[in-house]
Design a protein around this motif. Sequence first.
Motif, PDB file in Angstrom:
ATOM      1  N   PRO A   4       0.828  -1.207   0.000  1.00  0.00           N
ATOM      2  CA  PRO A   4       0.000   0.000   0.000  1.00  0.00           C
ATOM      3  C   PRO A   4       0.862   1.256   0.000  1.00  0.00           C
ATOM      4  CG  PRO A   4      -0.188  -1.162   2.099  1.00  0.00           C
ATOM      5  CD  PRO A   4       0.708  -1.968   1.228  1.00  0.00           C
ATOM      6  N   VAL A   5       0.320   2.296  -0.588  1.00  0.00           N
ATOM      7  CA  VAL A   5       0.954   3.612  -0.605  1.00  0.00           C
ATOM      8  C   VAL A   5       0.017   4.555   0.130  1.00  0.00           C
ATOM      9  CG1 VAL A   5       1.683   5.524  -2.066  1.00  0.00           C
ATOM     10  CG2 VAL A   5       2.135   3.170  -2.777  1.00  0.00           C
ATOM     11  N   VAL A   6       0.576   5.352   1.006  1.00  0.00           N
ATOM     12  CA  VAL A   6      -0.233   6.276   1.796  1.00  0.00           C
ATOM     13  C   VAL A   6       0.002   7.690   1.292  1.00  0.00           C
ATOM     14  CG1 VAL A   6      -0.685   7.190   4.102  1.00  0.00           C
ATOM     15  CG2 VAL A   6      -0.143   4.761   3.807  1.00  0.00           C
ATOM     16  N   PHE A   7      -1.058   8.308   0.826  1.00  0.00           N
ATOM     17  CA  PHE A   7      -1.007   9.723   0.473  1.00  0.00           C
ATOM     18  C   PHE A   7      -1.362  10.504   1.730  1.00  0.00           C
ATOM     19  CE2 PHE A   7      -1.761   7.832  -3.680  1.00  0.00           C
ATOM     20  CZ  PHE A   7      -0.947   8.590  -4.504  1.00  0.00           C
ATOM     21  N   PRO A   8      -0.569  11.514   2.082  1.00  0.00           N
ATOM     22  CA  PRO A   8      -0.952  12.339   3.227  1.00  0.00           C
ATOM     23  C   PRO A   8      -2.319  12.974   2.968  1.00  0.00           C
ATOM     24  CG  PRO A   8       1.236  12.939   2.430  1.00  0.00           C
ATOM     25  CD  PRO A   8       0.639  11.993   1.441  1.00  0.00           C
ATOM     26  N   GLY A   9      -3.100  13.051   3.988  1.00  0.00           N
ATOM     27  CA  GLY A   9      -4.416  13.642   3.792  1.00  0.00           C
ATOM     28  C   GLY A   9      -5.138  13.869   5.089  1.00  0.00           C
ATOM     29  N   VAL A  10      -6.348  14.362   4.918  1.00  0.00           N
ATOM     30  CA  VAL A  10      -7.165  14.698   6.074  1.00  0.00           C
ATOM     31  C   VAL A  10      -8.633  14.606   5.663  1.00  0.00           C
ATOM     32  CG1 VAL A  10      -7.098  17.184   5.551  1.00  0.00           C
ATOM     33  CG2 VAL A  10      -7.482  16.440   7.896  1.00  0.00           C
ATOM     34  N   GLU A  11      -9.470  14.196   6.602  1.00  0.00           N
ATOM     35  CA  GLU A  11     -10.917  14.277   6.403  1.00  0.00           C
ATOM     36  C   GLU A  11     -11.409  15.397   7.299  1.00  0.00           C
ATOM     37  OE1 GLU A  11     -15.114  11.763   6.616  1.00  0.00           O
ATOM     38  OE2 GLU A  11     -13.214  10.713   6.949  1.00  0.00           O
ATOM     39  N   LEU A  12     -12.115  16.328   6.690  1.00  0.00           N
ATOM     40  CA  LEU A  12     -12.618  17.492   7.415  1.00  0.00           C
ATOM     41  C   LEU A  12     -14.136  17.461   7.465  1.00  0.00           C
ATOM     42  CD1 LEU A  12     -10.241  20.047   5.728  1.00  0.00           C
ATOM     43  CD2 LEU A  12     -10.184  19.360   8.122  1.00  0.00           C
ATOM     44  N   SER A  13     -14.670  17.836   8.603  1.00  0.00           N
ATOM     45  CA  SER A  13     -16.116  17.934   8.785  1.00  0.00           C
ATOM     46  C   SER A  13     -16.530  19.390   8.609  1.00  0.00           C
ATOM     47  CB  SER A  13     -16.513  17.459  10.182  1.00  0.00           C
ATOM     48  OG  SER A  13     -16.138  16.120  10.377  1.00  0.00           O
ATOM     49  N   THR A  14     -17.418  19.624   7.652  1.00  0.00           N
ATOM     50  CA  THR A  14     -17.991  20.953   7.480  1.00  0.00           C
ATOM     51  C   THR A  14     -19.491  20.836   7.765  1.00  0.00           C
ATOM     52  OG1 THR A  14     -18.714  20.864   5.151  1.00  0.00           O
ATOM     53  CG2 THR A  14     -16.358  21.318   5.556  1.00  0.00           C
ATOM     54  N   HIS A  15     -20.154  21.964   7.893  1.00  0.00           N
ATOM     55  CA  HIS A  15     -21.603  21.925   8.138  1.00  0.00           C
ATOM     56  C   HIS A  15     -22.362  21.427   6.911  1.00  0.00           C
ATOM     57  CE1 HIS A  15     -21.519  23.618  12.133  1.00  0.00           C
ATOM     58  NE2 HIS A  15     -20.614  24.487  11.710  1.00  0.00           N
ATOM     59  N   GLN A  16     -21.703  21.423   5.754  1.00  0.00           N
ATOM     60  CA  GLN A  16     -22.354  20.957   4.528  1.00  0.00           C
ATOM     61  C   GLN A  16     -21.899  19.559   4.110  1.00  0.00           C
ATOM     62  OE1 GLN A  16     -20.467  23.939   4.471  1.00  0.00           O
ATOM     63  NE2 GLN A  16     -22.149  25.359   4.815  1.00  0.00           N
ATOM     64  N   GLY A  17     -21.090  18.890   4.925  1.00  0.00           N
ATOM     65  CA  GLY A  17     -20.649  17.537   4.600  1.00  0.00           C
ATOM     66  C   GLY A  17     -19.160  17.354   4.826  1.00  0.00           C
ATOM     67  N   HIS A  18     -18.715  16.126   4.705  1.00  0.00           N
ATOM     68  CA  HIS A  18     -17.310  15.789   4.914  1.00  0.00           C
ATOM     69  C   HIS A  18     -16.516  15.926   3.622  1.00  0.00           C
ATOM     70  CE1 HIS A  18     -17.890  13.154   8.771  1.00  0.00           C
ATOM     71  NE2 HIS A  18     -18.354  14.386   8.910  1.00  0.00           N
ATOM     72  N   GLY A  82     -22.612  13.134   4.482  1.00  0.00           N
ATOM     73  CA  GLY A  82     -22.447  13.358   3.052  1.00  0.00           C
ATOM     74  C   GLY A  82     -23.239  14.576   2.615  1.00  0.00           C
ATOM     75  N   PHE A  83     -22.705  15.358   1.701  1.00  0.00           N
ATOM     76  CA  PHE A  83     -23.386  16.617   1.366  1.00  0.00           C
ATOM     77  C   PHE A  83     -24.791  16.408   0.820  1.00  0.00           C
ATOM     78  CE2 PHE A  83     -21.612  16.139  -2.978  1.00  0.00           C
ATOM     79  CZ  PHE A  83     -22.639  16.639  -3.766  1.00  0.00           C
ATOM     80  N   LEU A  84     -25.077  15.288   0.181  1.00  0.00           N
ATOM     81  CA  LEU A  84     -26.430  15.049  -0.330  1.00  0.00           C
ATOM     82  C   LEU A  84     -27.430  14.790   0.789  1.00  0.00           C
ATOM     83  CD1 LEU A  84     -25.750  12.757  -3.416  1.00  0.00           C
ATOM     84  CD2 LEU A  84     -26.322  15.192  -3.419  1.00  0.00           C
ATOM     85  N   GLU A  85     -26.941  14.398   1.960  1.00  0.00           N
ATOM     86  CA  GLU A  85     -27.819  14.051   3.076  1.00  0.00           C
ATOM     87  C   GLU A  85     -27.898  15.130   4.148  1.00  0.00           C
ATOM     88  OE1 GLU A  85     -29.888  11.438   3.145  1.00  0.00           O
ATOM     89  OE2 GLU A  85     -29.191  11.060   1.107  1.00  0.00           O
ATOM     90  N   THR A  86     -27.294  16.271   3.896  1.00  0.00           N
ATOM     91  CA  THR A  86     -27.401  17.371   4.856  1.00  0.00           C
ATOM     92  C   THR A  86     -28.740  18.073   4.675  1.00  0.00           C
ATOM     93  OG1 THR A  86     -26.390  18.998   3.387  1.00  0.00           O
ATOM     94  CG2 THR A  86     -24.890  17.714   4.805  1.00  0.00           C
ATOM     95  N   ARG A  87     -29.001  19.032   5.520  1.00  0.00           N
ATOM     96  CA  ARG A  87     -30.262  19.774   5.443  1.00  0.00           C
ATOM     97  C   ARG A  87     -30.181  20.951   4.475  1.00  0.00           C
ATOM     98  NH1 ARG A  87     -31.213  19.128  11.690  1.00  0.00           N
ATOM     99  NH2 ARG A  87     -32.428  17.209  11.620  1.00  0.00           N
ATOM    100  N   ALA A  88     -29.090  21.049   3.756  1.00  0.00           N
ATOM    101  CA  ALA A  88     -28.930  22.140   2.788  1.00  0.00           C
ATOM    102  C   ALA A  88     -29.995  22.031   1.699  1.00  0.00           C
ATOM    103  CB  ALA A  88     -27.539  22.089   2.165  1.00  0.00           C
TER     104      ALA A  88
END
Length: 178
Positions: A4-18, A82-88
């Motif tokens: 496996p190769v690991v790309f540096p990254g991050v998952e961010l939580s916003t009010h409109q989705g991850h 997920g942005f499709l499932e937010t209340r937006a």
Amino acid sequence: NNGPVVFPGVELSTHQGHVLGLFEIDTPIGTLEDLLASVGISEGARGNGTIMTKASIEETFAEIDHRGGLAIAAHIERWPSGFLETRASRKAKQCIHGSPHLSALEITQPQNLDLWRTGKMRSYPKKYPCIQGSDAHALVDIGRRPTYVKMKEISLRSLRDVFRSDDASMIRFPEELQ
């Protein structure tokens, strides 16, 4: 490379989705720290998935893109992150989907894969490359939902090229290989 190769990254939580932000393999940690600061994640809050950014999802896409990363809308059809499932509103969701800074969609319902790839999903006409991910919170979960990507080399630049390509055969889910 057979492992496996690991790309540096991050998952961010916003009010409109991850949002997933992936970066080149040799990206310095300072780039990720700068990204986190730019979207309002304090040092003490880093690593806490319940902390929301102060930035909108579209601003978060732009901040990732500005730093040379790939912005991916995470698990778009999973409630509540997920942005499709937010209340937006539908209009807000369409703006998110149409963002020029969004590189790909991470989907959890593979039956809709071709609709997203071809831009035929109702109300969401922009074509996107799609991936699926393990959303691993433990080592045992890594690789739970793989995506196979045919790249010239293992690099973010090559992944970006695949994402921009119209050749859907370069990204495959396991069920497509059977």
